[in-house]
Write a protein that holds these residues in place. Structure first.
Motif, PDB file in Angstrom:
ATOM      1  N   ILE A   1       0.831  -1.205   0.000  1.00  0.00           N
ATOM      2  CA  ILE A   1       0.000   0.000   0.000  1.00  0.00           C
ATOM      3  C   ILE A   1       0.867   1.257   0.000  1.00  0.00           C
ATOM      4  CG2 ILE A   1      -1.708   1.314   1.314  1.00  0.00           C
ATOM      5  CD1 ILE A   1      -2.749  -1.381   2.372  1.00  0.00           C
ATOM      6  N   LEU A   2       1.879   1.286   0.886  1.00  0.00           N
ATOM      7  CA  LEU A   2       2.748   2.461   0.971  1.00  0.00           C
ATOM      8  C   LEU A   2       3.570   2.640  -0.304  1.00  0.00           C
ATOM      9  CD1 LEU A   2       4.041   2.236   4.659  1.00  0.00           C
ATOM     10  CD2 LEU A   2       2.262   3.725   3.733  1.00  0.00           C
ATOM     11  N   GLY A   3       4.011   1.517  -0.898  1.00  0.00           N
ATOM     12  CA  GLY A   3       4.772   1.602  -2.146  1.00  0.00           C
ATOM     13  C   GLY A   3       3.949   2.230  -3.252  1.00  0.00           C
ATOM     14  N   ALA A   4       2.656   1.898  -3.298  1.00  0.00           N
ATOM     15  CA  ALA A   4       1.781   2.473  -4.317  1.00  0.00           C
ATOM     16  C   ALA A   4       1.486   3.945  -4.048  1.00  0.00           C
ATOM     17  CB  ALA A   4       0.474   1.680  -4.383  1.00  0.00           C
TER      18      ALA A   4
ATOM     19  N   ILE B   1       3.205   6.172  -1.878  1.00  0.00           N
ATOM     20  CA  ILE B   1       4.345   7.072  -1.669  1.00  0.00           C
ATOM     21  C   ILE B   1       5.340   7.010  -2.824  1.00  0.00           C
ATOM     22  CG2 ILE B   1       6.304   7.587  -0.159  1.00  0.00           C
ATOM     23  CD1 ILE B   1       4.645   6.521   2.164  1.00  0.00           C
ATOM     24  N   LEU B   2       5.693   5.790  -3.229  1.00  0.00           N
ATOM     25  CA  LEU B   2       6.690   5.633  -4.295  1.00  0.00           C
ATOM     26  C   LEU B   2       6.051   5.536  -5.678  1.00  0.00           C
ATOM     27  CD1 LEU B   2       9.139   3.085  -2.606  1.00  0.00           C
ATOM     28  CD2 LEU B   2       9.214   5.583  -2.571  1.00  0.00           C
ATOM     29  N   HIS B   3       4.715   5.509  -5.717  1.00  0.00           N
ATOM     30  CA  HIS B   3       3.971   5.399  -6.980  1.00  0.00           C
ATOM     31  C   HIS B   3       4.402   4.175  -7.778  1.00  0.00           C
ATOM     32  CE1 HIS B   3       2.432   9.380  -6.100  1.00  0.00           C
ATOM     33  NE2 HIS B   3       3.653   9.840  -6.007  1.00  0.00           N
ATOM     34  N   GLU B   4       4.650   3.065  -7.028  1.00  0.00           N
ATOM     35  CA  GLU B   4       5.015   1.824  -7.699  1.00  0.00           C
ATOM     36  C   GLU B   4       3.783   1.236  -8.396  1.00  0.00           C
ATOM     37  OE1 GLU B   4       6.551  -0.611  -4.590  1.00  0.00           O
ATOM     38  OE2 GLU B   4       8.569   0.251  -4.713  1.00  0.00           O
ATOM     39  N   PRO B   5       3.961   0.713  -9.608  1.00  0.00           N
ATOM     40  CA  PRO B   5       2.817   0.077 -10.287  1.00  0.00           C
ATOM     41  C   PRO B   5       2.350  -1.149  -9.512  1.00  0.00           C
ATOM     42  CG  PRO B   5       4.881  -0.352 -11.461  1.00  0.00           C
ATOM     43  CD  PRO B   5       5.208   0.654 -10.397  1.00  0.00           C
ATOM     44  N   THR B   6       1.076  -1.170  -9.162  1.00  0.00           N
ATOM     45  CA  THR B   6       0.525  -2.262  -8.365  1.00  0.00           C
ATOM     46  C   THR B   6      -0.733  -2.770  -9.054  1.00  0.00           C
ATOM     47  OG1 THR B   6       1.364  -1.205  -6.360  1.00  0.00           O
ATOM     48  CG2 THR B   6      -0.282  -2.941  -6.082  1.00  0.00           C
ATOM     49  N   GLY B   7      -0.637  -3.955  -9.633  1.00  0.00           N
ATOM     50  CA  GLY B   7      -1.756  -4.509 -10.382  1.00  0.00           C
ATOM     51  C   GLY B   7      -2.774  -5.196  -9.500  1.00  0.00           C
ATOM     52  N   TRP B   8      -3.784  -5.749 -10.152  1.00  0.00           N
ATOM     53  CA  TRP B   8      -4.881  -6.366  -9.410  1.00  0.00           C
ATOM     54  C   TRP B   8      -4.438  -7.610  -8.652  1.00  0.00           C
ATOM     55  CZ3 TRP B   8      -6.480 -11.340 -10.356  1.00  0.00           C
ATOM     56  CH2 TRP B   8      -6.079 -11.927 -11.558  1.00  0.00           C
TER      57      TRP B   8
ATOM     58  N   ARG C   1      -1.673  -7.987  -6.791  1.00  0.00           N
ATOM     59  CA  ARG C   1      -1.216  -7.610  -5.458  1.00  0.00           C
ATOM     60  C   ARG C   1      -2.317  -6.936  -4.643  1.00  0.00           C
ATOM     61  NH1 ARG C   1       4.597  -4.956  -5.514  1.00  0.00           N
ATOM     62  NH2 ARG C   1       3.955  -4.017  -7.481  1.00  0.00           N
ATOM     63  N   TRP C   2      -3.205  -6.165  -5.312  1.00  0.00           N
ATOM     64  CA  TRP C   2      -4.326  -5.584  -4.569  1.00  0.00           C
ATOM     65  C   TRP C   2      -5.250  -6.695  -4.062  1.00  0.00           C
ATOM     66  CZ3 TRP C   2      -3.476  -1.374  -2.449  1.00  0.00           C
ATOM     67  CH2 TRP C   2      -2.899  -0.277  -3.089  1.00  0.00           C
TER      68      TRP C   2
ATOM     69  N   GLY D   1       6.705   1.150   6.706  1.00  0.00           N
ATOM     70  CA  GLY D   1       7.256   2.471   6.408  1.00  0.00           C
ATOM     71  C   GLY D   1       8.767   2.489   6.494  1.00  0.00           C
ATOM     72  N   VAL D   2       9.305   1.779   7.488  1.00  0.00           N
ATOM     73  CA  VAL D   2      10.770   1.669   7.605  1.00  0.00           C
ATOM     74  C   VAL D   2      11.346   0.979   6.373  1.00  0.00           C
ATOM     75  CG1 VAL D   2      12.625   0.538   8.890  1.00  0.00           C
ATOM     76  CG2 VAL D   2      10.806   1.717  10.124  1.00  0.00           C
ATOM     77  N   SER D   3      10.665  -0.070   5.886  1.00  0.00           N
ATOM     78  CA  SER D   3      11.168  -0.787   4.702  1.00  0.00           C
ATOM     79  C   SER D   3      11.199   0.128   3.479  1.00  0.00           C
ATOM     80  CB  SER D   3      10.313  -2.032   4.424  1.00  0.00           C
ATOM     81  OG  SER D   3       9.046  -1.679   3.900  1.00  0.00           O
ATOM     82  N   ILE D   4      10.219   1.038   3.375  1.00  0.00           N
ATOM     83  CA  ILE D   4      10.219   2.002   2.275  1.00  0.00           C
ATOM     84  C   ILE D   4      11.406   2.942   2.396  1.00  0.00           C
ATOM     85  CG2 ILE D   4       8.950   3.905   1.223  1.00  0.00           C
ATOM     86  CD1 ILE D   4       7.636   1.248   0.674  1.00  0.00           C
TER      87      ILE D   4
END
Length: 306
Positions: free
Chosen positions: A121-124, A126-133, A135-136, A174-177
């Motif tokens: 969720i945070l990657g999508a 904050i980092l705007h990582e592409p997250t397809g259906w 992983r959602w 959040g730490v991992s990000i």
């Protein structure tokens, strides 16, 4: 010249070592959680436990740095980022430790498995990582598993304990990000050193406010939290340096076995039957997210030159 077979054997040895180190860290963290619970039950405050956890890690890391590469090896030009990591890491640790002393060990451990879900969720966001259906879908399944474990409204265990467990997993995500940014320029040893060192000032103030007199056995428990946690952290960091994340991180799920065993042997508690339904859902969603991340990484790799 080194043969292909020799290179393959060395790679295999490193992966075996990585798995061994990660499994050792899992066992040590499980033991640390037991010691945390025992220390709290014998009168130690949460602030004391947190302080000794970081104090022990600081002594271990400082000793390794001093005996080996020296202080220059942990010099940094990104102190602001390390401060942010320390603040977020301390918040996550405080929530996680609260969950450990509030809930049975197996339930507390299972809630920690939601970290990859929050990282997605945070990657999508904050980092705007592409997250397809794919992983959602795994994210939704993971939260369904949380509902099965927590059983809202049933009184199975305090819901605020479940809330702190999820907040701890969110903070860890959040730490991992943040670590994705920091480790581009900083070594793992530098990251661990600054986290442990920067934590001591706020935790020292907290400790001064809540410090109590204790019997000898409680001081030993507090010292054990720090030393065991420090060794576990080093083992976990070393594992990531030896093997790929996709191989190393799934070993963390074995912690549920240790949490169940220690909870039964030491505290006389066994997980509710619903945990054995919800935990596989949460673990499965985390593993699927990890697998999808590996596939995405492979697809990003450049084609080899023919």
């Amino acid at each position: 010249m080194t043969s292909t077979a020799q290179l393959s054997e060395r790679k295999t040895d490193r992966i075996r070592a990585a798995i061994g180190m990660r499994l050792m860290s899992v066992i040590l963290f499980a033991v640390m959680n037991v010691v945390i619970k025992l220390a709290e039950r014998h009168g130690a405050a949460l602030g004391e436990i947190l302080f000794f956890r970081q104090l022990g890690a600081s002594f271990l890391i400082g000793g390794i740095v001093l005996a080996g590469p020296g202080w220059r090896s942990v010099a940094t030009q990104r102190i602001g980022t390390h401060i942010s990591r320390a603040v977020l890491g301390l918040a996550a640790m405080a929530f996680t430790f609260t969950t450990i002393v509030t809930l049975p060990l197996a339930e507390a451990t299972t809630l920690g498995f939601t970290m990859p879900i929050f990282a997605t969720i945070l990657g999508a966001l904050i980092l705007h990582e592409p997250t397809g259906w794919h992983r959602w879908g795994a994210v939704l399944a993971g939260f369904a598993g949380v509902l099965i474990v927590a059983q809202p409204g049933s009184g199975h265990f305090p819901l605020w304990g479940a809330a702190t467990g999820l907040l701890g997993a969110l903070g860890t995500a959040g730490v991992s990000i943040l670590l994705r940014q920091i480790t581009r320029t900083e070594s793992a040893m530098t990251v661990v050193f600054w986290f442990s060192t920067l934590s001591l000032l706020p935790l020292g103030i907290c400790y001064a406010l809540v410090a109590r007199n204790h019997p000898v056995e409680v001081w030993l428990l507090l010292a054990g939290v720090g030393l065991i946690g420090g060794v576990a952290q080093l083992a976990m960091t070393s594992a990531l340096g030896l093997g790929p994340v996709s191989v190393v991180v799934p070993m963390d799920y074995s912690s549920l076995l240790w949490a169940t065993l220690f909870g039964w042997l030491i505290f006389g508690t066994l997980p509710a039957p619903t945990l054995w339904i919800g935990a596989p859902v949460i673990v499965g969603s985390g593993l699927y997210i990890l697998w999808r991340e590996r596939i995405r990484h492979i697809n990003r790799l450049p084609e080899p030159v023919q």
